[in-house]
Scaffold this motif. Structure first.
Motif, PDB file in Angstrom:
ATOM      1  N   PHE A  41       0.847  -1.185   0.000  1.00  0.00           N
ATOM      2  CA  PHE A  41       0.000   0.000   0.000  1.00  0.00           C
ATOM      3  C   PHE A  41       0.884   1.236   0.000  1.00  0.00           C
ATOM      4  O   PHE A  41       1.884   1.294   0.720  1.00  0.00           O
ATOM      5  CB  PHE A  41      -0.887   0.023   1.252  1.00  0.00           C
ATOM      6  N   ALA A  42       0.517   2.240  -0.776  1.00  0.00           N
ATOM      7  CA  ALA A  42       1.235   3.512  -0.752  1.00  0.00           C
ATOM      8  C   ALA A  42       1.029   4.157   0.609  1.00  0.00           C
ATOM      9  O   ALA A  42       0.031   3.898   1.292  1.00  0.00           O
ATOM     10  CB  ALA A  42       0.700   4.429  -1.857  1.00  0.00           C
ATOM     11  N   ALA A  43       1.952   5.005   1.008  1.00  0.00           N
ATOM     12  CA  ALA A  43       1.888   5.633   2.331  1.00  0.00           C
ATOM     13  C   ALA A  43       0.617   6.454   2.524  1.00  0.00           C
ATOM     14  O   ALA A  43       0.132   6.600   3.639  1.00  0.00           O
ATOM     15  CB  ALA A  43       3.112   6.520   2.545  1.00  0.00           C
ATOM     16  N   ASP A  44       0.038   6.965   1.422  1.00  0.00           N
ATOM     17  CA  ASP A  44      -1.167   7.788   1.533  1.00  0.00           C
ATOM     18  C   ASP A  44      -2.438   7.027   1.147  1.00  0.00           C
ATOM     19  O   ASP A  44      -3.507   7.613   1.016  1.00  0.00           O
ATOM     20  CB  ASP A  44      -1.025   9.047   0.678  1.00  0.00           C
ATOM     21  N   ALA A  45      -2.331   5.714   0.982  1.00  0.00           N
ATOM     22  CA  ALA A  45      -3.482   4.909   0.559  1.00  0.00           C
ATOM     23  C   ALA A  45      -4.477   4.730   1.702  1.00  0.00           C
ATOM     24  O   ALA A  45      -4.119   4.792   2.875  1.00  0.00           O
ATOM     25  CB  ALA A  45      -3.007   3.543   0.075  1.00  0.00           C
ATOM     26  N   ALA A  46      -5.716   4.474   1.320  1.00  0.00           N
ATOM     27  CA  ALA A  46      -6.742   4.154   2.312  1.00  0.00           C
ATOM     28  C   ALA A  46      -6.573   2.698   2.733  1.00  0.00           C
ATOM     29  O   ALA A  46      -6.206   1.832   1.934  1.00  0.00           O
ATOM     30  CB  ALA A  46      -8.128   4.358   1.715  1.00  0.00           C
ATOM     31  N   ILE A  47      -6.841   2.433   3.988  1.00  0.00           N
ATOM     32  CA  ILE A  47      -6.711   1.080   4.520  1.00  0.00           C
ATOM     33  C   ILE A  47      -7.806   0.207   3.934  1.00  0.00           C
ATOM     34  O   ILE A  47      -8.986   0.582   3.903  1.00  0.00           O
ATOM     35  CB  ILE A  47      -6.788   1.090   6.060  1.00  0.00           C
ATOM     36  N   ALA A  48      -7.406  -0.968   3.458  1.00  0.00           N
ATOM     37  CA  ALA A  48      -8.327  -1.949   2.878  1.00  0.00           C
ATOM     38  C   ALA A  48      -7.841  -3.339   3.274  1.00  0.00           C
ATOM     39  O   ALA A  48      -6.792  -3.483   3.907  1.00  0.00           O
ATOM     40  CB  ALA A  48      -8.362  -1.801   1.353  1.00  0.00           C
ATOM     41  N   VAL A  49      -8.606  -4.350   2.904  1.00  0.00           N
ATOM     42  CA  VAL A  49      -8.193  -5.724   3.187  1.00  0.00           C
ATOM     43  C   VAL A  49      -6.817  -5.949   2.569  1.00  0.00           C
ATOM     44  O   VAL A  49      -6.564  -5.570   1.430  1.00  0.00           O
ATOM     45  CB  VAL A  49      -9.229  -6.732   2.637  1.00  0.00           C
ATOM     46  N   GLY A  50      -5.936  -6.540   3.341  1.00  0.00           N
ATOM     47  CA  GLY A  50      -4.567  -6.784   2.900  1.00  0.00           C
ATOM     48  C   GLY A  50      -3.563  -5.803   3.490  1.00  0.00           C
ATOM     49  O   GLY A  50      -2.359  -6.003   3.368  1.00  0.00           O
ATOM     50  N   ALA A  51      -4.060  -4.765   4.133  1.00  0.00           N
ATOM     51  CA  ALA A  51      -3.160  -3.758   4.699  1.00  0.00           C
ATOM     52  C   ALA A  51      -2.566  -4.235   6.022  1.00  0.00           C
ATOM     53  O   ALA A  51      -3.235  -4.862   6.832  1.00  0.00           O
ATOM     54  CB  ALA A  51      -3.900  -2.449   4.921  1.00  0.00           C
ATOM     55  N   LEU A  52      -1.318  -3.916   6.206  1.00  0.00           N
ATOM     56  CA  LEU A  52      -0.634  -4.099   7.479  1.00  0.00           C
ATOM     57  C   LEU A  52      -0.551  -2.708   8.093  1.00  0.00           C
ATOM     58  O   LEU A  52       0.057  -1.798   7.521  1.00  0.00           O
ATOM     59  CB  LEU A  52       0.757  -4.692   7.263  1.00  0.00           C
ATOM     60  N   VAL A  53      -1.215  -2.534   9.222  1.00  0.00           N
ATOM     61  CA  VAL A  53      -1.398  -1.205   9.794  1.00  0.00           C
ATOM     62  C   VAL A  53      -0.690  -1.111  11.137  1.00  0.00           C
ATOM     63  O   VAL A  53      -0.810  -2.008  11.971  1.00  0.00           O
ATOM     64  CB  VAL A  53      -2.911  -0.908   9.979  1.00  0.00           C
ATOM     65  N   GLU A  54       0.019  -0.006  11.323  1.00  0.00           N
ATOM     66  CA  GLU A  54       0.652   0.287  12.604  1.00  0.00           C
ATOM     67  C   GLU A  54      -0.143   1.412  13.251  1.00  0.00           C
ATOM     68  O   GLU A  54      -0.431   2.430  12.605  1.00  0.00           O
ATOM     69  CB  GLU A  54       2.093   0.715  12.398  1.00  0.00           C
ATOM     70  N   VAL A  55      -0.511   1.214  14.514  1.00  0.00           N
ATOM     71  CA  VAL A  55      -1.266   2.244  15.228  1.00  0.00           C
ATOM     72  C   VAL A  55      -0.600   2.544  16.565  1.00  0.00           C
ATOM     73  O   VAL A  55       0.127   1.720  17.110  1.00  0.00           O
ATOM     74  CB  VAL A  55      -2.747   1.825  15.478  1.00  0.00           C
ATOM     75  N   ASP A  56      -0.877   3.736  17.046  1.00  0.00           N
ATOM     76  CA  ASP A  56      -0.485   4.123  18.398  1.00  0.00           C
ATOM     77  C   ASP A  56      -1.744   3.994  19.243  1.00  0.00           C
ATOM     78  O   ASP A  56      -2.735   4.683  19.015  1.00  0.00           O
ATOM     79  CB  ASP A  56       0.026   5.567  18.402  1.00  0.00           C
ATOM     80  N   ASP A  57      -1.697   3.099  20.205  1.00  0.00           N
ATOM     81  CA  ASP A  57      -2.830   2.844  21.094  1.00  0.00           C
ATOM     82  C   ASP A  57      -2.421   3.322  22.487  1.00  0.00           C
ATOM     83  O   ASP A  57      -1.855   2.562  23.266  1.00  0.00           O
ATOM     84  CB  ASP A  57      -3.170   1.355  21.093  1.00  0.00           C
ATOM     85  N   ASP A  58      -2.649   4.604  22.747  1.00  0.00           N
ATOM     86  CA  ASP A  58      -2.321   5.200  24.035  1.00  0.00           C
ATOM     87  C   ASP A  58      -0.840   5.001  24.388  1.00  0.00           C
ATOM     88  O   ASP A  58      -0.496   4.548  25.475  1.00  0.00           O
ATOM     89  CB  ASP A  58      -3.225   4.634  25.134  1.00  0.00           C
TER      90      ASP A  58
END
Length: 159
Positions: A82-99
Motif C-alpha cells: 500500500f502507498a503511504a497515503d493509501a486508504a486502509i483496505a483488506v490486505g493492509a498491514l497497519v501500525e497504530v499508536d494505542d495510548d
C-alpha cells in the motif's frame, strides 16, 4: 514498520488456519463415529445421546467448511504494498499508536484474532477494529469500543 513482511505473515496465517482445519476435521470424524456408534442408540424415549452427537457432528462440519473457505481465501490472497497515503483496505498491514503503545494489525478476510510474528494481530472487516480502520489513512484517528471501553487509535503507518 518493524513488522515482518506480508508474505511471511501470509504463510504463518495459512499454516495456523490449516492446523485448525485439520483439528476440525478430526473432531468431525470423532463426532460422526460417536453419533453412529452402537452405544449412541437410545435406550428409551428420553435418551438423546445419539441426537446430541449428531448435532455436535453437524456443528463441527460447519466449522470445518468455514475453515476450508478461510484456507482457500488466504491461499489465494496476493499481498500487495500500500502507498503511504493509501486508504486502509483488506490486505493492509497497519501500525497504530494505542495510548502510547505501538500495535500492528493485518486486515484480512479470515483468521480474525490470530497472533502472527512481530506481535501482529489479524483483524477482519467485521471486527470492531477492522471496521474502524477500513478507509482510514496514515495520521487519521479512529475510535473503537473494546469491551465497553472506548479507545483512540492513531494510525502511524500502512504497508
Amino acid at each position: 514498520m518493524p513488522a515482518p513482511a506480508k508474505t511471511t505473515l501470509k504463510a504463518v496465517l495459512l499454516a495456523q488456519l490449516e492446523e485448525a482445519l485439520a483439528t476440525a476435521r478430526a473432531a468431525h470424524k470423532a463426532a460422526v463415529e460417536g453419533a453412529t456408534h452402537a452405544e449412541a442408540r437410545p435406550e428409551n424415549v428420553k435418551d438423546t445421546r445419539g441426537l446430541e452427537q449428531s448435532y455436535l457432528a453437524r456443528g463441527v462440519a460447519q466449522r470445518a467448511a468455514e475453515l476450508e473457505a478461510a484456507v482457500a481465501g488466504i491461499a489465494g490472497w496476493q499481498p500487495r504494498v500500500f502507498a503511504a497515503d493509501a486508504a486502509i483496505a483488506v490486505g493492509a498491514l497497519v501500525e497504530v499508536d494505542d495510548d502510547g503503545r505501538v500495535r500492528h494489525f493485518l486486515l484480512a478476510n479470515h483468521g480474525g484474532g490470530l497472533s502472527l510474528p512481530g506481535e501482529v494481530t489479524v483483524v477482519t472487516p467485521s471486527s470492531p477494529i477492522g471496521r474502524a480502520l477500513l478507509g482510514r489513512r496514515v495520521d487519521d484517528d479512529c475510535e473503537v469500543n473494546l469491551g465497553g471501553v472506548p479507545r483512540l487509535l492513531s494510525i502511524t503507518a500502512i504497508a
